[in-house]
Design a protein around this motif. Structure first.
Motif, short mmCIF file in Angstrom:
data_model
loop_
_atom_site.label_atom_id
_atom_site.label_comp_id
_atom_site.label_asym_id
_atom_site.label_seq_id
_atom_site.Cartn_x
_atom_site.Cartn_y
_atom_site.Cartn_z
N PHE A 262 0.84 -1.20 0.00
CA PHE A 262 0.00 0.00 0.00
C PHE A 262 0.88 1.26 0.00
O PHE A 262 0.63 2.20 -0.78
N CYS A 263 1.92 1.27 0.84
CA CYS A 263 2.81 2.43 0.89
C CYS A 263 3.53 2.63 -0.44
O CYS A 263 3.71 3.77 -0.90
N ALA A 264 3.94 1.52 -1.07
CA ALA A 264 4.62 1.63 -2.36
C ALA A 264 3.68 2.21 -3.42
O ALA A 264 4.09 3.06 -4.23
N ALA A 265 2.42 1.76 -3.42
CA ALA A 265 1.45 2.27 -4.39
C ALA A 265 1.17 3.75 -4.15
O ALA A 265 1.05 4.53 -5.11
N VAL A 266 1.06 4.15 -2.88
CA VAL A 266 0.83 5.56 -2.56
C VAL A 266 2.01 6.41 -3.02
O VAL A 266 1.84 7.48 -3.63
N ALA A 267 3.23 5.94 -2.72
CA ALA A 267 4.43 6.68 -3.12
C ALA A 267 4.49 6.86 -4.63
O ALA A 267 4.80 7.94 -5.14
N LEU A 268 4.16 5.79 -5.37
CA LEU A 268 4.18 5.88 -6.83
C LEU A 268 3.07 6.78 -7.34
O LEU A 268 3.27 7.55 -8.29
N ALA A 269 1.89 6.71 -6.71
CA ALA A 269 0.75 7.54 -7.14
C ALA A 269 1.04 9.02 -6.93
O ALA A 269 0.49 9.87 -7.65
N LEU A 270 1.89 9.35 -5.98
CA LEU A 270 2.26 10.75 -5.74
C LEU A 270 3.47 11.17 -6.58
O LEU A 270 3.51 12.28 -7.12
N ALA A 271 4.45 10.27 -6.67
CA ALA A 271 5.71 10.63 -7.32
C ALA A 271 5.60 10.69 -8.84
O ALA A 271 6.20 11.57 -9.47
N ALA A 272 4.87 9.77 -9.45
CA ALA A 272 4.81 9.73 -10.92
C ALA A 272 4.14 10.99 -11.50
O ALA A 272 4.70 11.61 -12.42
N PRO A 273 2.96 11.40 -11.02
CA PRO A 273 2.38 12.65 -11.55
C PRO A 273 3.25 13.87 -11.25
O PRO A 273 3.37 14.77 -12.09
N ALA A 274 3.86 13.88 -10.05
CA ALA A 274 4.74 15.00 -9.72
C ALA A 274 5.94 15.04 -10.65
O ALA A 274 6.39 16.12 -11.08
N ALA A 275 6.48 13.86 -10.99
CA ALA A 275 7.61 13.79 -11.92
C ALA A 275 7.19 14.26 -13.31
O ALA A 275 7.97 14.91 -14.02
N LEU A 276 5.98 13.93 -13.71
CA LEU A 276 5.48 14.38 -15.01
C LEU A 276 5.46 15.90 -15.07
O LEU A 276 5.89 16.51 -16.05
N ILE A 277 4.97 16.53 -14.01
CA ILE A 277 4.93 17.99 -13.95
C ILE A 277 6.35 18.56 -13.92
O ILE A 277 6.65 19.55 -14.60
N ALA A 278 7.25 17.94 -13.14
CA ALA A 278 8.62 18.44 -13.03
C ALA A 278 9.34 18.36 -14.37
O ALA A 278 10.02 19.32 -14.78
N HIS A 279 9.22 17.22 -15.06
CA HIS A 279 9.87 17.08 -16.38
C HIS A 279 9.27 18.07 -17.38
O HIS A 279 10.01 18.65 -18.19
N THR A 280 7.96 18.26 -17.31
CA THR A 280 7.32 19.21 -18.21
C THR A 280 7.79 20.62 -17.93
O THR A 280 8.02 21.42 -18.86
N ALA A 281 7.98 20.94 -16.65
CA ALA A 281 8.47 22.27 -16.28
C ALA A 281 9.88 22.50 -16.81
O ALA A 281 10.23 23.61 -17.26
N MET A 282 10.72 21.48 -16.76
CA MET A 282 12.08 21.60 -17.29
C MET A 282 12.08 21.87 -18.78
O MET A 282 12.89 22.66 -19.29
N MET A 283 11.15 21.23 -19.49
CA MET A 283 11.10 21.39 -20.94
C MET A 283 10.35 22.66 -21.36
O MET A 283 10.70 23.28 -22.36
N GLY B 284 10.06 25.38 -19.44
CA GLY B 284 10.77 26.56 -18.95
C GLY B 284 10.20 27.16 -17.68
O GLY B 284 10.84 28.01 -17.08
N SER B 285 9.02 26.72 -17.26
CA SER B 285 8.44 27.26 -16.03
C SER B 285 7.38 26.31 -15.50
O SER B 285 6.77 25.54 -16.26
N LEU B 286 7.17 26.37 -14.20
CA LEU B 286 6.16 25.53 -13.57
C LEU B 286 4.76 25.96 -13.97
O LEU B 286 3.87 25.12 -14.16
N SER B 287 4.55 27.26 -14.10
CA SER B 287 3.22 27.77 -14.47
C SER B 287 2.80 27.26 -15.85
O SER B 287 1.63 26.95 -16.08
N GLU B 288 3.76 27.15 -16.75
CA GLU B 288 3.46 26.63 -18.09
C GLU B 288 3.24 25.12 -18.04
O GLU B 288 2.41 24.57 -18.78
#
Length: 305
Positions: free
Chosen positions: A47-68, A70-74
């Motif tokens: 359960f903890c592993a699934a929760v960690a992945l459910a939080l980390a994967a979408p956050a990583a998607l946003i972080a990678h998108t922000a890097m590409m 140029g900004s978090l708002s975009e």
């Protein structure tokens, strides 16, 4: 700052994938030895592993998108995220991980602990582990070697998850010792002995695929310049940690496990040595995952002039 988040989130996903795949796989192939034990921790761990992945994967998607972008708002704009998911393998892989994480949460919540839950989580964890091939350097390989590099990356990630997940299980098994330890210790010894074949296979695949990946990412000429490049120095650290893990695994297999099997009365001293060895090996595996997360953000020697 965003790059640091990418590294941290990548490491969390590696750990979550290892638990989702390696832990239930361990429970399946070691069932005959662990059946006498009352194991209450696998379901909360999954359960903890699934929760960690459910939080980390979408956050990583946003972080990678922000890097590409140029900004978090975009990056948080739906159209930008949509382009990332539909237009890039990295975005698609992160989206798949997010979906799989929520399916795993539902499975853990709805299925009673037992073989059905273990098989469901293992298959979901297998999918997550395989997606790392599309978020690593292997996806950037072009030409006739692309398919081979992707396949090697998948096998490397799956084998690593198999080993790390088993180490997590061993760490949990040695973290608590009942007042009547004899049956527990003998079961643990049988599990360790039974893991020998699985562990040997995982290590063999890791070594073989590691050589294949290094041929693509480092090359013969880049081998001599490893200490001069950031990627090379982290790779050397990874290999050193991996070597320490192999050394501890050999001690556990050929020295401590037979010692636990041979002790019939008070095995507290032997068990203490085994517990420290397994916990250290698990800690080293987590350090390796962090190193790999850092290496994923660095340019390998073969890609540099």
């Amino acid at each position: 700052m965003i790059e640091a988040w990418v590294i941290g989130l990548r490491a969390i996903q590696y750990g979550a994938a290892a638990l989702l795949f390696g832990l239930p796989a361990f429970l399946i192939y070691s069932a005959p030895a662990t059946e006498p034990l009352s194991l209450a921790w696998p379901r909360p761990a999954l359960f903890c592993a699934a929760v960690a992945l459910a939080l980390a994967a979408p956050a990583a998607l946003i972080a990678h998108t922000a890097m590409m972008a140029g900004s978090l708002s975009e990056a948080i704009k739906p159209e930008t995220l949509g382009m990332m998911v539909t237009g890039m393998g990295l975005g698609m892989a992160l989206a798949v991980r997010s979906l799989v994480a929520f399916v795993a949460l539902a499975a853990v919540a709805m299925i009673r602990p037992g073989p059905r839950l273990w098989w469901a989580c293992m298959l979901l964890g297998l999918v997550v582990s395989a997606t790392f091939a599309w978020t690593g350097h292997g996806a950037a390989t072009e030409g006739p070697g692309h398919g081979l590099h992707i396949a090697s990356d998948i096998l490397h990630a799956v084998s690593a998850s198999l080993w790390v997940g088993a180490l997590a299980a061993f760490a949990a098994l040695v973290a608590w010792r009942p007042r009547e330890p004899s049956r527990h210790d003998q079961a643990l010894a049988r599990v360790l002995a039974g893991f020998a074949q699985v562990g040997t296979l995982a290590v063999a695949v890791l070594l073989l695929t590691g050589l294949v990946n290094s041929a693509f990412l480092v090359g013969w000429s880049g081998l001599w310049t490893l200490p001069d490049r950031a990627y090379g120095r982290w790779l050397i650290l990874k290999l050193a940690l991996f070597g320490l893990m192999l050394g501890l695994a050999a001690i556990n297999r050929f020295r401590l496990t037979p010692a636990v099997e041979a002790v019939r009365a008070d095995s507290a001293t032997v068990f203490g040595h085994l517990r420290r060895s397994l916990v250290v090996e698990f800690a080293l595996s987590l350090a390796v995952l962090m190193v790999v997360a850092v290496m994923g953000t660095l340019a390998p020697p073969a890609s540099l002039p």
